[in-house]
Design a protein around this motif. Structure first.
Motif, PDB file in Angstrom:
ATOM      1  N   UNK A 327       0.821  -1.208   0.000  1.00 52.86           N
ATOM      2  CA  UNK A 327       0.000   0.000   0.000  1.00 52.86           C
ATOM      3  C   UNK A 327       0.860   1.266   0.000  1.00 52.86           C
ATOM      4  N   UNK A 328       2.024   1.228   0.682  1.00 50.63           N
ATOM      5  CA  UNK A 328       2.891   2.412   0.723  1.00 50.63           C
ATOM      6  C   UNK A 328       3.443   2.733  -0.659  1.00 50.63           C
ATOM      7  N   UNK A 329       3.886   1.708  -1.380  1.00 49.44           N
ATOM      8  CA  UNK A 329       4.537   1.935  -2.663  1.00 49.44           C
ATOM      9  C   UNK A 329       3.551   2.059  -3.817  1.00 49.44           C
ATOM     10  N   UNK A 330       2.336   1.479  -3.662  1.00 51.22           N
ATOM     11  CA  UNK A 330       1.404   1.453  -4.788  1.00 51.22           C
ATOM     12  C   UNK A 330       0.239   2.419  -4.629  1.00 51.22           C
ATOM     13  N   UNK A 331      -0.086   2.813  -3.364  1.00 49.40           N
ATOM     14  CA  UNK A 331      -1.131   3.821  -3.159  1.00 49.40           C
ATOM     15  C   UNK A 331      -0.809   4.571  -1.872  1.00 49.40           C
ATOM     16  N   UNK A 332      -1.550   4.361  -0.782  1.00 48.14           N
ATOM     17  CA  UNK A 332      -1.269   5.032   0.482  1.00 48.14           C
ATOM     18  C   UNK A 332      -1.510   4.056   1.626  1.00 48.14           C
ATOM     19  N   UNK A 333      -0.545   3.946   2.523  1.00 52.23           N
ATOM     20  CA  UNK A 333      -0.685   3.058   3.678  1.00 52.23           C
ATOM     21  C   UNK A 333      -1.395   3.806   4.803  1.00 52.23           C
ATOM     22  N   UNK A 334      -2.548   3.305   5.217  1.00 50.98           N
ATOM     23  CA  UNK A 334      -3.345   3.982   6.247  1.00 50.98           C
ATOM     24  C   UNK A 334      -2.720   3.881   7.633  1.00 50.98           C
TER      25      UNK A 334
END
Length: 420
Positions: A327-334
């Motif tokens: 999620x960090x590298x591909x969108x956003x890590x909540x």
């Protein structure tokens, strides 16, 4: 004058024929004698083997009778206790070393329903086992199950061996413990010894209780529990213990004490997962614009270096320690870097980012999986459609990870792996 040579020729033919018949007869008699001698030898050999088999069979029957007599004596020992005769609230206990005695994969991948199913099978099987024993139960019977394991290590081992996903494991444990308020899953700690210590204490304490009729134990290891079983034997309560097994041959290591064994191969497997040996990640050092090196030591004038650490080229992305956060590298890590258990500080190449995106699509989106709309829509890095489409083989078996209603479209399906 011509008749005489013809007569001599006929005589010669007859002589040759008789000679051949005599030779054939002699060879037949010789072969027959050899075969008779061989038959006699085989009969003697067969007699020897029959005698040896008879001796072995008698020894096996004697051992079986002695074992059954010992078990019967243990049961009589328990039944003769005054506390047993006046026991109006008996306990049936079950302790399982979840690190060593593994649930079947086909149950775990079913998540919550698989956990409830495992609990029902264990309960029914133990009830049938007790019904076949000559034990009279008075009052209200209480049945308890305690599963001990190192949750973090076991979950990682399952993930590394593609046994199940972390969500499936958590859902399975939840389904198992929700089946009854007396079914407990206990995290024994960060080491094998810590888990075994809790189990030893459990066995020593609860087996001694006068109201305890039976303690079913899965995950036996002679080295770990020899001292505990010796103490129970000295106190004459070891007859309450029944070893759970997952195969016809019983536990991998034969018990040092003569104890009854009960096979539960419908729930547990005799297979063992290979131990996962993790490599240390490359050591990285924070950078500064005013840091230099002096003889290999960091000093304030060293040139700037790229921030972050590099991927270990000997391992795939999902086996890095820890793996990079999708999620960090591909969108956003909540969760953010502070709370996320995956790494946010790797320096990834474009090829590694592409590989990360392709692999992420192979895992289902938790929003759709739980029947809720995904807030990220097309920008979500996780799979919204099963790569195998409507004809998914695992879906027909109820084992597909993509469990959302819209994850197996019947028409217009596309492969999320190819589209990425």
């Amino acid at each position: 004058m011509a008749a005489q040579p013809r007569s001599e020729a006929n005589q010669q033919v007859w002589d040759e024929t008789l000679t051949k018949l005599l030779n054939l007869s002699s060879m037949t008699l010789q072969r027959n004698a050899e075969l008779e001698n061989r038959v006699a030898e085989l009969e003697v050999e067969l007699l020897v083997w029959k005698q040896a088999h008879s001796v072995a069979l008698e020894a096996s029957e004697r051992d079986a009778k002695a074992h059954n007599a010992q078990l019967a004596a243990l049961n009589r020992q328990i039944s003769s206790m005054d506390s047993f005769k006046t026991n109006y609230n008996p306990l049936i206990l079950c302790a399982i070393n979840g690190d060593e005695f593994l649930f079947k994969q086909e149950l775990i991948v079913q998540g919550y329903q698989g956990g409830r199913m495992a609990a029902q099978i264990i309960t029914q099987s133990i009830a049938e086992y007790l019904a076949n024993e000559d034990i009279h139960v008075f009052g209200r019977l209480s049945f308890w199950i305690n599963i001990y394991f190192n949750k973090t290590a076991l979950k990682e081992s399952f993930l590394e061996n593609n046994y199940c996903t972390p969500d499936q494991f958590d859902d399975f444990i939840a389904g198992f413990t929700h089946a009854s308020p007396r079914f407990l899953a206990i995290d024994g700690g960060s080491s094998k010894d810590a888990t075994e210590a809790k189990i030893r204490e459990y066995l020593q304490v609860y087996t001694r209780f006068p109201q305890t009729l039976r303690v079913f134990f899965g995950g036996y290891d002679a080295t770990a529990y020899m001292g505990t079983f010796s103490v129970l034997e000295k106190e004459q309560v070891i007859g309450k213990v029944v070893l759970l097994t997952a195969s016809e041959n019983g536990e991998r290591e034969a018990p040092l004490h003569s104890l009854p064994q009960f096979k539960l191969d419908a729930v547990f497997t005799s297979d063992k997962l290979p131990r996962v040996t993790r490599k240390l990640a490359p050591l990285t050092v924070g950078t500064s614009n005013n840091v230099t090196s002096n003889g290999g030591l960091i000093s304030p004038q060293s040139p700037a270096r790229p921030i972050g650490r590099l991927i270990d080229p000997c391992l795939p992305l999902h086996k890095q320690n820890p793996p990079p956060c999708n999620e960090h590298y591909l969108m956003t890590c909540s969760k953010g870097a502070a709370l996320c258990k995956y790494a946010h500080d790797y320096v990834l190449t474009p090829e590694q980012l592409h590989s990360l995106a392709v692999n992420a699509k192979k895992a289902p989106c938790n929003w759709l999986k739980n029947g809720m709309p995904c807030p990220f829509g097309d920008k979500c890095c996780w799979g919204h459609v099963c790569p195998n489409g409507a004809k998914c083989y695992h879906l027909s078996k109820g084992k597909c990870w993509f469990k959302g209603e819209t994850m197996h479209p019947t028409s217009g399906a596309f492969s999320p792996i190819e589209s990425s």
